[in-house]
Write an enzyme that holds these catalytic residues in place. Structure first.
Site, PDB file in Angstrom:
ATOM      1  N   HIS A 266       3.595 -16.148 -29.121  1.00 23.47           N
ATOM      2  CA  HIS A 266       3.126 -15.276 -28.304  1.00 23.47           C
ATOM      3  C   HIS A 266       1.768 -15.098 -27.776  1.00 23.47           C
ATOM      4  CE1 HIS A 266       2.852 -11.740 -26.425  1.00 23.47           C
ATOM      5  NE2 HIS A 266       4.727 -11.687 -25.808  1.00 23.47           N
ATOM      6  N   ARG A 337       4.838 -17.837 -21.810  1.00 23.47           N
ATOM      7  CA  ARG A 337       3.434 -17.104 -22.774  1.00 23.47           C
ATOM      8  C   ARG A 337       3.633 -18.383 -22.985  1.00 23.47           C
ATOM      9  NH1 ARG A 337       8.252 -13.563 -26.003  1.00 23.47           N
ATOM     10  NH2 ARG A 337       7.558 -11.453 -24.357  1.00 23.47           N
TER      11      ARG A 337
END
Lengths: 644, 249
Positions: A266, A337
């Site tokens: 992330h 992401r």
């Protein structure tokens, strides 16, 4: 073994409807004759346990937490996607399906993903009816926001605590069934193994975490809803207790493990501050709606900044490189992401990283605060800003946040068919623990959607088809297989307690984490992976001869709990490396440096790798066997994923 | 930083328990409080001593697992969860006392770990809307004024950690119970069972052995999520109006 995904034939939009009709039903009076075990009480587990109990099945629900409400789904911040098109901005089930397939870099099944998009709309209805206080507009209707990888606003949210509110909704439904006597809840109880009778999953062996008692539980079907395995990296955004043990033990009993190397890193996490660090904290992706990601345009300025010779405010507009906006003008800061993470890493590798470590980029709200005012930003992200300040001691209203990518989610997991059944008949896997819907990269706000879709709207239909073909006779817990597996669990416990080595469990976990992060993290190479494999093998050997596990089995024993989990992570780590080494292409979160476009984007090889890699356990110390499930695309055209 | 920790050690529920003192050094100001305890536990493990058991999980301040009364205050000096507390809130050389939640309804399991099943049982008594999966109206069918939705969310933010009980001299669970009662009493979805819900949840709260509320406000002051005393007022109102018209007598 030929992997049959059981995707129904026919047009995409009719598959699920037809499948539901063709599935066998258990009549209402017979449902009470069937017992179902649900392991894990996060979004997938709690929603499945509640929904199955409502239908009339007898459910036993297990969690290693003191309460079902503690499951890590609770920490999801940003939101949940649904193709409601309440914003009149062009959304549809097909668009959510398409965005998810594309976002996953074409490594997921069309049929599964379409179903996910289809049931997404019902999830929001269900949660609102439970009393989940989603954000609303002044007119009283539901509000939406945007998330990465989409150009429509389809994300429903409850401040920065959407996971909490959805989990508490599912928990309330579960609690209602506990009160009705249809669910028996086993808190502080950890699943240690699956019991199989005549080739079918017929129960589990558990350890009571308070007393250490090893117990057996029988049922007609077992559901694993046990979450992801990001903690194999030691540092991740997962909760401290998240582990792979339940899934891994099932794997060793015959459930194939699919795409283990697909890990989501992330982009917006608080950077590592030192060796003492026990976990990483995520800053919600929703922040990228208003925050701008940048690093200094020149290495010189970055270095001065790191040394404290200049301040952020000294850098003029032309000294700043808003690299996501520059490289991806149409998606800007809202690229998926994997793309955002890789670009942050690239900027830091290029020597332009900030923070003392040089391993961070800025996420800047200066322009948003100037545009909308501090009050608006505070109302949207107040709790996140507070959390950031709490952890770093810096105020993001006045100086930009510093962020760096961190392990967050695992797209890989136990292989399941369209019915969510693993390769072991009677053993199902739901939520993050399975591999099914996100391909090589999950889009933001889709994990909550998948967990609840599996639990509320898929398993209640698909489990009936299996149970209808299973005689309702009580499963016999006195079958010798139960005692045998329980004995194996006990043996493993005493083995761990008797090693009496010198190194702590965290010592091994941290070492494993470093190997995984360095060689099987954001960028991977064949050479590095081969090295990782050798290092993990050596570490595993060292673990089993030199780990120190204190205390006894007959008490609350955190060392023992952790030892089991780390032992399984060591085995999983090796499989992840094998999988990454086998996949000679780059796709989504799996980036092999050897395979990239001239612009540095992931270069897929659809001809040779458009398949699900499902691994079969072959025994202690043996190499696992690779099985391929080809991915068939009848509706979308495979293209180079572009967010430019 | 160097610190002296005075920690409650108790082998199991039936053990009497007592304080033990541990000096720790090499503590950095950037560590979280729980990371500081991790360091202590690594040292204890290396010496072959039983590590200090404490509850924790997400370390993001949302799961509600962590607890600890630190120098007499639940979750320590700041109005946040223990996992979000960092060592920069302490002074070099300081002595820190660490105890478990203390309440009759939260028996100690081991060291700093307590059993909070009583909270689950309060929710099981009625903290839900009685609907099954499926067959519900469209999410936008019933508009809810933003102000009401916001108030419901304020209450719904409770993480069920139990700091309110630990802070209260009567070990009352009114703040916890009232947060759920408020959330559902405010929303249209909660109206159907509004009266029976509050009656059942309060009855369960009493049955668990939590004390009465005397409005000192200690719970609100220590709540890491800022759950307001207004919820208790709302629950009292709900309860009185429910009992005046109760059909359960």
């Amino acid at each position: 073994m030929i992997l049959d995904s059981k995707i129904p034939a026919g047009p995409l939009a009719e598959k699920w409807t037809k499948h539901k009709f063709n599935s066998k039903l258990v009549n209402p009076a017979n449902k009470r004759k069937y017992d179902v075990i649900v392991v894990g009480t996060g979004l997938a587990g709690a929603s499945a346990a509640a929904s199955l109990a409502e239908l009339g099945y007898n459910v036993k629900a297990f969690t290693f937490h003191d309460s079902p409400r503690r499951a890590h789904s609770i920490a999801a911040q940003g939101g949940i996607n649904a193709a409601k098109n309440y914003q009149n901005d062009g959304d549809s089930i097909y668009r959510l399906f398409y965005d998810t397939i594309k976002g996953g870099d074409y490594r997921s099944r069309e049929g599964n993903v379409y179903r996910l998009a289809e049931v997404s709309v019902k999830i929001i209805d269900q949660c609102v009816a439970q009393g989940v206080p989603f954000a609303r507009e002044y007119g009283g209707l539901l509000a939406n926001r945007s998330f990465g990888g989409a150009q429509v606003s389809r994300t429903f949210y409850a401040r920065g605590q959407t996971g909490q509110q959805l989990l508490l909704g599912a928990y309330s439904a579960l609690s209602r069934q506990v009160a009705n006597g249809k669910v028996k809840l086993y808190p502080r109880t950890e699943m240690m193994d699956v019991v199989m009778v005549d080739g079918q999953a017929r129960g589990i062996v558990t350890r009571n975490l308070i007393t250490g008692a090893v117990e057996t539980h029988a049922a007609h079907a077992v559901l694993l809803c046990t979450g992801g395995y990001g903690n194999v990296f030691f540092l991740s955004t997962n909760a401290m207790g998240c582990n792979v043990t339940a899934a891994w033990r099932a794997h060793k009993r015959g459930a194939y493990f699919a795409n283990p190397c697909f890990t989501q890193i992330h982009p917006t996490c608080i950077p590592v501050s030192g060796d003492h660090q026990s976990k990483l904290t995520l800053m919600s992706e929703s922040l990228r709606n208003d925050g701008r990601v940048w690093v200094p345009a020149s290495k010189e300025n970055a270095e001065k900044l790191r040394k404290g010779q200049i301040k952020v405010s000294d850098l003029k507009e032309e000294d700043r490189d808003y690299f996501l906006e520059r490289k991806y003008p149409s998606f800007g800061n809202l690229v998926p992401r994997d793309v955002a993470s890789r670009n942050a890493k690239e900027a830091c590798d290029d020597g332009r990283g900030v923070n003392e470590t040089g391993e961070a980029v800025f996420l800047d709200f200066r322009d948003a605060i100037k545009r909308d005012g501090k009050a608006v930003i505070e109302s949207k992200y107040g709790n996140l800003f507070d959390m950031y300040k709490q952890i770093t001691g810096e105020d993001p209203y006045t100086s930009p946040m510093m962020i760096y990518p961190a392990v967050h989610y695992t797209m890989g997991g136990l292989w399941v068919d369209y019915n969510l059944m693993t390769t072991i008949p009677g053993l199902y896997c739901l939520g993050e623990a399975n591999f099914s819907d996100h391909g090589a990269n999950r889009l933001g706000a889709s994990a909550l959607m998948q967990g609840l879709a599996d639990g509320y709207f898929v398993i209640p239909y698909t489990i009936g088809d299996y149970l209808a073909q299973t005689p309702p006779k009580k499963v016999d817990e006195t079958h010798p297989e139960f005692a045998k597996v329980a004995q194996e669990v006990k043996n493993r416990i005493s083995q761990l307690l008797n090693i009496d080595g010198k190194q702590t469990i965290d010592h091994f976990h941290k070492k494993l984490g470093k190997i995984m992060w360095n060689y099987c993290g954001m960028a991977r190479t064949a050479e590095g992976l081969a090295k990782a494999k050798a290092e993990i093998k050596a570490l595993k050997k060292e673990f089993w001869s030199d780990v120190k596990v204190l205390g006894t089995n007959e008490e609350l024993n955190l060392s023992l709990e952790k030892a089991h989990r780390v032992a399984d992570f060591l085995e999983l780590g090796e499989l992840m490396v094998d999988d990454a080494l086998n996949r000679n292409e780059s796709c989504g979160g799996h980036f092999r440096e050897e395979y990239q476009t001239p612009e540095g984007e992931a270069l897929r090889d659809d001809e040779n790798f458009a398949y699900v890699a499902a691994w079969k356990y072959m025994g202690e110390g043996q190499e696992e066997e690779l099985n391929k499930e080809p991915l068939i695309f009848e509706n979308v055209k495979l293209t180079q994923r572009s967010y430019k | 930083m160097k610190l002296t920790l005075k920690i409650w050690r108790q082998k199991n529920a039936s053990d009497k328990g007592g304080f033990a003192t541990y000096p720790v050094d090499h503590v950095s100001k950037d560590m979280s409080f729980l990371e500081m305890l991790d360091v202590l536990n690594e040292e204890l493990t290396e010496k072959g001593e039983d590590p200090v058991h404490f509850d924790h999980d997400c370390r993001e301040g949302i799961c509600g697992t962590c607890s600890l009364v630190i120098n007499g205050k639940p979750h320590g000096p700041l109005q946040t969860t223990t996992c979000q507390l960092h060592m920069r809130s302490f002074e070099d050389g300081q002595s820190i006392t660490i105890e478990p939640w203390r309440a009759k309804a939260f028996p100690v399991v081991k060291d700093l770990v307590v059993d909070r099943y009583a909270f689950d049982r309060i929710i099981q008594a009625g903290g839900y809307v009685n609907i099954n999966t499926g067959g519900v109206p469209d999410a936008n069918e019933i508009p809810i004024p933003k102000t009401i939705a916001d108030l419901a969310m304020d209450a719904a933010q409770c993480i069920g950690c139990g700091a309110c009980v630990a802070a209260c001299k009567n070990a009352s669970a009114m703040l916890f119970t009232s947060a759920k009662v408020s959330q559902l009493a405010l929303l249209p979805q909660g109206q159907v069972e509004r009266k029976t819900r509050v009656e059942k949840m309060v009855a369960q709260m009493d049955a668990e052995g939590f004390g009465a509320c005397t409005n000192t406000g200690a719970c609100e002051a220590e709540c890491p999520k800022g759950i307001s005393l207004t919820n208790i007022a709302r629950m009292n109102r709900e309860y009185f109006s429910a009992s005046l018209t109760s059909e359960n007598v």
